[in-house]
Design a protein around this motif. Structure first.
Motif, short mmCIF file in Angstrom:
data_model
loop_
_atom_site.label_atom_id
_atom_site.label_comp_id
_atom_site.label_asym_id
_atom_site.label_seq_id
_atom_site.Cartn_x
_atom_site.Cartn_y
_atom_site.Cartn_z
N GLY B 60 0.87 -1.19 0.00
CA GLY B 60 0.00 0.00 0.00
C GLY B 60 0.90 1.22 0.00
N ILE B 61 1.10 1.80 -1.20
CA ILE B 61 2.16 2.80 -1.36
C ILE B 61 1.68 4.22 -1.09
N GLY B 62 0.47 4.35 -0.57
CA GLY B 62 -0.05 5.68 -0.28
C GLY B 62 -0.98 6.16 -1.37
N ARG B 63 -1.65 7.28 -1.13
CA ARG B 63 -2.63 7.86 -2.06
C ARG B 63 -3.78 6.89 -2.35
N GLY B 64 -4.05 5.98 -1.43
CA GLY B 64 -5.17 5.06 -1.64
C GLY B 64 -4.89 3.99 -2.67
N VAL B 65 -3.60 3.69 -2.87
CA VAL B 65 -3.22 2.74 -3.91
C VAL B 65 -2.39 1.60 -3.32
N ALA B 66 -2.64 0.38 -3.79
CA ALA B 66 -1.78 -0.75 -3.43
C ALA B 66 -1.42 -1.53 -4.68
N VAL B 67 -0.22 -2.10 -4.66
CA VAL B 67 0.27 -2.87 -5.80
C VAL B 67 0.71 -4.25 -5.32
N GLY B 88 -13.06 1.22 0.43
CA GLY B 88 -11.67 1.29 0.88
C GLY B 88 -11.38 0.12 1.81
N ILE B 89 -10.16 -0.39 1.74
CA ILE B 89 -9.77 -1.56 2.51
C ILE B 89 -8.50 -1.25 3.29
N ASP B 90 -8.48 -1.68 4.55
CA ASP B 90 -7.29 -1.47 5.37
C ASP B 90 -6.16 -2.37 4.85
N PHE B 91 -5.09 -1.76 4.40
CA PHE B 91 -4.01 -2.51 3.76
C PHE B 91 -2.68 -2.23 4.47
N ASP B 92 -2.75 -1.74 5.70
CA ASP B 92 -1.54 -1.34 6.44
C ASP B 92 -0.68 -0.39 5.61
N VAL B 99 -7.19 1.67 1.25
CA VAL B 99 -6.84 1.57 -0.17
C VAL B 99 -8.10 1.40 -1.02
N HIS B 100 -8.19 2.19 -2.07
CA HIS B 100 -9.32 2.11 -3.00
C HIS B 100 -8.92 1.52 -4.35
N LYS B 136 -11.34 5.84 -9.03
CA LYS B 136 -12.11 5.52 -7.82
C LYS B 136 -13.61 5.66 -8.07
N ALA B 137 -13.96 6.54 -8.99
CA ALA B 137 -15.38 6.80 -9.25
C ALA B 137 -15.94 5.85 -10.31
N ALA B 138 -15.12 4.95 -10.82
CA ALA B 138 -15.57 4.08 -11.92
C ALA B 138 -16.76 3.23 -11.48
#
Lengths: 105, 158
Positions: B60-67, B88-92, B99-100, B136-138
């Motif tokens: 979870g690299i920040g800005r609501g994004v995880a890879v 949104g999901i808690d991804f630490d 994360v969205h 996110k709005a998709a």
């Protein structure tokens, strides 16, 4: 007192500067007040941002310049260079990765 | 590298059902199986490897994004997919935010360059706040697909 210092580093990681080392780098960089930038042949990025660091897509052997400016520049540069010199402590972690891959059926 | 080089169109999800890290990873990997991009027999092994990678440090690299990602011998070319969670999901995450947006990547073990260039593309595009907001709005996978195509076409990414 403002200082500006820089050093050349080479990416020694077999996998390149991927997500985990980019995270370590940005975390370390954020501990310091100084502005910390990484400069490649084609771009200059903010070392405190993992997103920016990842846009370097720096593969093994890539040469980068670490440029640091600010009140704690000398110490900050040393800390960043230390990460590159230690290969981001990658060895043991890579072993876990590989083990995970090999041991899974 | 462009999104179209690695994002499996049929595996894009605009509404994830899960509310946990493991759940969303499993959902996305299953979507890749359903799209025929990874073998069903390797699903468990891939999910396990991605979770193991998360244990080493969150993606979870920040800005609501995880890879979330892993290397796995079941693919000979990088394959990935995109999913959106409205809640949104808690991804630490590094910044603690939920994360969205999820970009899941499975890459061949011996080609670190492909993985790096996918990360480069994702992180470069995500610096654009409007792109993040619109993703996110998709409302449907097709919306995500269009946004990825638009980003590909704007890109100066090689």
């Amino acid at each position: 007192m403002q200082q500006a210092v820089s050093r050349d580093v080479v990416v020694g990681l077999k996998q390149g500067l991927h997500a985990r080392p980019a995270d370590m780098l940005a975390r370390e960089a954020r501990k310091w007040q100084s502005r910390i930038e990484l400069v490649s042949k084609s771009q200059r990025v903010d070392g405190k941002s993992i997103l920016e660091v990842l846009t370097l897509a720096a593969e093994e052997g890539t040469r980068l310049v670490v440029e640091v400016a600010g009140p704690d520049a000398t110490e900050a540069l040393a800390a960043i260079v230390r990460l590159f010199d230690s290969n981001f402590h990658e060895n043991e972690e890579t072993a876990v990765d590989t083990a995970g891959r090999i041991t899974t059926p | 590298m462009k999104f179209s080089d690695f994002v499996a169109t049929g595996a894009i999800r605009s509404h994830v059902d899960s509310s946990t890290k493991e759940g969303v990873i499993r959902e996305m990997a299953t979507a890749l199986v359903e799209a025929g991009r990874i073998p069903a027999s390797d699903l468990e092994s891939i999910v396990k490897a991605i979770l193991k990678r998360e244990d080493l440090g969150t993606t979870g690299i920040g800005r609501g994004v995880a890879v979330p990602h892993t290397k796995h011998p079941s693919v000979d070319k990088l394959v990935g997919t995109v999913a959106v969670s409205q809640e949104g999901i808690d991804f630490d995450s590094l910044d603690g935010d939920p994360v969205h947006l999820f970009f899941l990547l499975v890459s061949p073990p011996d080609q670190p360059g492909q993985h790096l260039r996918a990360l480069e593309n994702i992180s470069r595009q995500l610096r654009d706040d409007a792109f993040c907001r619109e993703l996110k709005a998709a409302k449907a996978p097709a919306d995500i697909q269009h946004l990825l195509e638009a980003a590909d076409n704007h890109g100066m990414v090689s």
